[in-house]
Design a protein around this motif. Structure first.
Motif, short mmCIF file in Angstrom:
data_model
loop_
_atom_site.label_atom_id
_atom_site.label_comp_id
_atom_site.label_asym_id
_atom_site.label_seq_id
_atom_site.Cartn_x
_atom_site.Cartn_y
_atom_site.Cartn_z
N LEU A 18 0.83 -1.21 0.00
CA LEU A 18 0.00 0.00 0.00
C LEU A 18 0.86 1.26 0.00
O LEU A 18 0.63 2.19 -0.77
N ILE A 19 1.88 1.29 0.86
CA ILE A 19 2.77 2.45 0.92
C ILE A 19 3.52 2.63 -0.40
O ILE A 19 3.64 3.76 -0.91
N LEU A 20 4.01 1.53 -0.97
CA LEU A 20 4.72 1.64 -2.25
C LEU A 20 3.81 2.09 -3.38
O LEU A 20 4.21 2.88 -4.24
N SER A 21 2.56 1.61 -3.38
CA SER A 21 1.64 2.04 -4.44
C SER A 21 1.31 3.52 -4.30
O SER A 21 1.19 4.24 -5.30
N LEU A 23 3.33 5.77 -3.00
CA LEU A 23 4.54 6.47 -3.41
C LEU A 23 4.68 6.50 -4.93
O LEU A 23 5.00 7.55 -5.51
N ILE A 24 4.40 5.39 -5.58
CA ILE A 24 4.46 5.34 -7.05
C ILE A 24 3.42 6.27 -7.66
O ILE A 24 3.70 7.01 -8.61
N ALA A 26 2.15 8.97 -6.28
CA ALA A 26 2.55 10.36 -6.02
C ALA A 26 3.64 10.81 -6.99
O ALA A 26 3.65 11.96 -7.43
N VAL A 27 4.55 9.91 -7.33
CA VAL A 27 5.64 10.28 -8.24
C VAL A 27 5.14 10.35 -9.68
O VAL A 27 5.44 11.30 -10.41
N LEU A 28 4.36 9.36 -10.09
CA LEU A 28 3.95 9.29 -11.50
C LEU A 28 2.77 10.20 -11.84
O LEU A 28 2.56 10.49 -13.01
N GLU A 29 2.03 10.65 -10.86
CA GLU A 29 0.85 11.48 -11.14
C GLU A 29 1.25 12.76 -11.86
O GLU A 29 0.55 13.21 -12.77
N ALA A 66 -5.09 15.37 -9.52
CA ALA A 66 -3.97 16.26 -9.21
C ALA A 66 -3.96 16.64 -7.74
O ALA A 66 -2.91 16.71 -7.10
N ARG A 67 -5.14 16.86 -7.18
CA ARG A 67 -5.23 17.21 -5.76
C ARG A 67 -4.81 16.04 -4.87
O ARG A 67 -4.12 16.22 -3.86
N MET A 68 -5.19 14.82 -5.25
CA MET A 68 -4.80 13.65 -4.46
C MET A 68 -3.29 13.42 -4.56
O MET A 68 -2.63 13.13 -3.56
N GLY A 69 -2.73 13.55 -5.74
CA GLY A 69 -1.28 13.39 -5.90
C GLY A 69 -0.51 14.42 -5.10
O GLY A 69 0.49 14.10 -4.45
N SER A 70 -0.99 15.65 -5.10
CA SER A 70 -0.34 16.70 -4.32
C SER A 70 -0.44 16.42 -2.83
O SER A 70 0.53 16.62 -2.08
#
Length: 120
Positions: A18-21, A23-24, A26-29, A66-70
């Motif tokens: 869950l944490i890795l997904s 993180l991925i 957040a980076v790829l968004e 975009a808001r969730m990724g931020s």
């Protein structure tokens, strides 16, 4: 000597995944989605998810993806700084107590005992 092996239970593997997904995501968004978390477009008021806005928009027409990724990036950044601050402060106070001992060690021991008592 035998090498140290990492053995995780199934719930720990689930947490790690869950944490890795997150993180991925957040980076790829930022690369996958062209929207900005604060850009408003009132013409897109509460738009349903579609090919352009995968999670839809809010009442101001802002991209929910975009808001969730931020928000996830901000959470990871804040958690990193909290851990870093705790490590630096804890190490400094531990070295201080070990170096001077005496009343400094007693005072820090008293503070830690109070904090541990309040923890439950």
């Amino acid at each position: 000597m035998s090498p140290v092996t990492l053995r995780l239970r199934s719930s720990q593997w689930l947490g790690l995944a869950l944490i890795l997904s997150l993180l991925i995501f957040a980076v790829l968004e930022g690369w996958l989605h062209s929207g900005h978390y604060a850009t408003q477009n009132l013409a897109n008021y509460l738009m349903m998810p579609n090919a352009q806005e995968w999670l839809g928009t809010d009442q101001f027409g802002r991209s929910m993806m975009a808001r969730m990724g931020s928000a996830i990036r901000l959470s990871f950044l804040l958690s990193f700084f909290c851990v870093l601050t705790s490590v630096l402060l804890g190490s400094f106070l531990g070295v201080l107590a070990g170096w001077y001992g005496g009343w400094v060690d007693s005072l820090l021991n008293w503070v830690v005992n109070i904090l541990m008592a309040l923890r439950g």
